[in-house]
Enzyme design. Structure first.
Site, PDB file in Angstrom:
ATOM      1  N   SER A 142      33.554  45.340  33.786  1.00  0.00           N
ATOM      2  CA  SER A 142      32.545  46.388  33.970  1.00  0.00           C
ATOM      3  C   SER A 142      33.262  47.599  34.557  1.00  0.00           C
ATOM      4  O   SER A 142      34.388  47.479  35.057  1.00  0.00           O
ATOM      5  CB  SER A 142      31.489  45.898  34.967  1.00  0.00           C
ATOM      6  N   TYR A 155      28.864  41.165  42.381  1.00  0.00           N
ATOM      7  CA  TYR A 155      29.131  41.603  40.999  1.00  0.00           C
ATOM      8  C   TYR A 155      30.534  42.197  40.913  1.00  0.00           C
ATOM      9  O   TYR A 155      31.293  41.877  39.997  1.00  0.00           O
ATOM     10  CB  TYR A 155      28.065  42.634  40.594  1.00  0.00           C
TER      11      TYR A 155
END
Ligand SMILES: NC(=O)c1ccc[n+]([C@@H]2O[C@H](COP(=O)([O-])OP(=O)(O)OC[C@H]3O[C@@H](n4cnc5c(N)ncnc54)[C@H](O)[C@@H]3O)[C@@H](O)[C@H]2O)c1
Length: 275
Positions: A142, A155
């Site tokens: 990401s 995350y």
């Protein structure tokens, strides 16, 4: 890999979002598809959709956080098609909370899917891929594998870990098995349901949930279809690092120019000024 026609591609998290768009894009390019997801209903729907486009499909339910199930998926895909050339470790979930309020259960849940799922998927297919004349592993990190906003510690831990794992793997393959290419993907905001399905914990969780969904809607500037096209273009170029969206490209530059203080600028741009 210069041509995807006739290649077999395994995709985790294929039932929705980027994974679903990848399945459709790759079906259109003449690939055979091994599709896996925890959501069996949506998985059946995408399998049907790609079959309708003429692609040969093997679908299998799996929870990527369960190593046995990931190994069974690799065996199932290889058994069905005889060979797999491309693996895309894409399944992922989101969690919003500060470190202080985060439950261990949610922290471990997220790491299980977003980090261990990628590691299991890579290792389950690796010996087989090494035996192919040409192969490609694509791991989805990401832009939060490059920067770390507040409330995204788990995350970011998973996505930074995916990046480290994938880059080390790439360098190993370059030395020992140069026919296996490895890409790490860093999407910016992609308009999927990931934020709507996120776990939110800590004080004011309900209000933060609606704020987060709203903020995500505003920042998710790239469609899943466009994200899939960029990933496929990256595979065809053997790109080591695939940034998706002008937001991701801009943030990547800012992080390199301001490695310790990027959040002051990026946070302000995202409407989340650092105090
Ligand atoms: N959407 C974004 O803005 C964005 C940005 C950067 C990175 N990513 C990453 O892209 C990947 C795909 O995300 P998306 O936005 O398409 O999300 P999505 O929610 O639309 O799709 C994710 C898919 O993964 C599946 N999944 C979830 N848990 C699973 C499990 N335990 N086992 C197997 N499958 C499981 C879901 O059922 C779903 O089909 C994720 O790794 C995500 O972290 C997304």
């Amino acid at each position: 890999m210069r041509d995807l026609q006739g290649k077999t591609v395994a995709i985790t998290g294929a039932a929705d979002g980027i994974g679903r768009a990848l399945a459709l894009e790759l079906a259109g390019r003449g690939c055979r598809l091994a599709l896996a997801d925890i959501d069996t209903e949506k998985l059946a729907a995408i399998a049907e959709a790609v079959r309708a486009r003429g692609a040969e499909v093997h679908e299998q339910r799996l929870d990527v956080a369960e190593r046995d199930q990931v190994e069974a998926f690799a065996q199932g895909a290889i058994g069905h098609f005889g060979a797999v050339q491309v693996v895309i470790n894409n399944a992922g979930v989101a969690l919003s909370t500060n470190v202080e309020a985060m439950s261990w259960e949610s922290f471990e849940w997220l790491m299980g899917i977003n980090f261990w799922g990628v590691a299991y998927g890579t290792r389950a297919f690796l010996p087989h891929l090494i035996a192919q004349p040409e192969a490609h592993i694509v791991n989805i990190s990401s832009i939060f594998g490059i920067i770390a906003p507040p409330n995204q510690s788990a995350y970011c831990a998973a996505k930074f870990a995916v990046r480290g794992f994938t880059e080390a793997l790439r360098h190993e393959m370059a030395l020992e098995h140069p026919q296996v290419n490895v890409s790490c993907v860093h999407p910016g905001g992609i308009a999927t349901q990931i934020a709507a399905k996120a776990r939110v914990e800590g004080p004011g969780a309900n209000q933060r949930r609606s704020e987060m969904i709203e903020r995500f809607r505003a920042m998710a500037i790239t469609t899943p279809d466009e994200a899939a096209r960029v990933i496929v273009a990256g595979i065809l170029k053997d790109a080591p690092r695939i940034l998706i969206g002008k937001d991701a490209r801009r943030i990547d530059v800012i992080q390199r120019l301001m490695p310790g203080t990027y959040w002051k600028l990026v946070g302000r741009n995202l409407g989340r000024p650092a105090k």
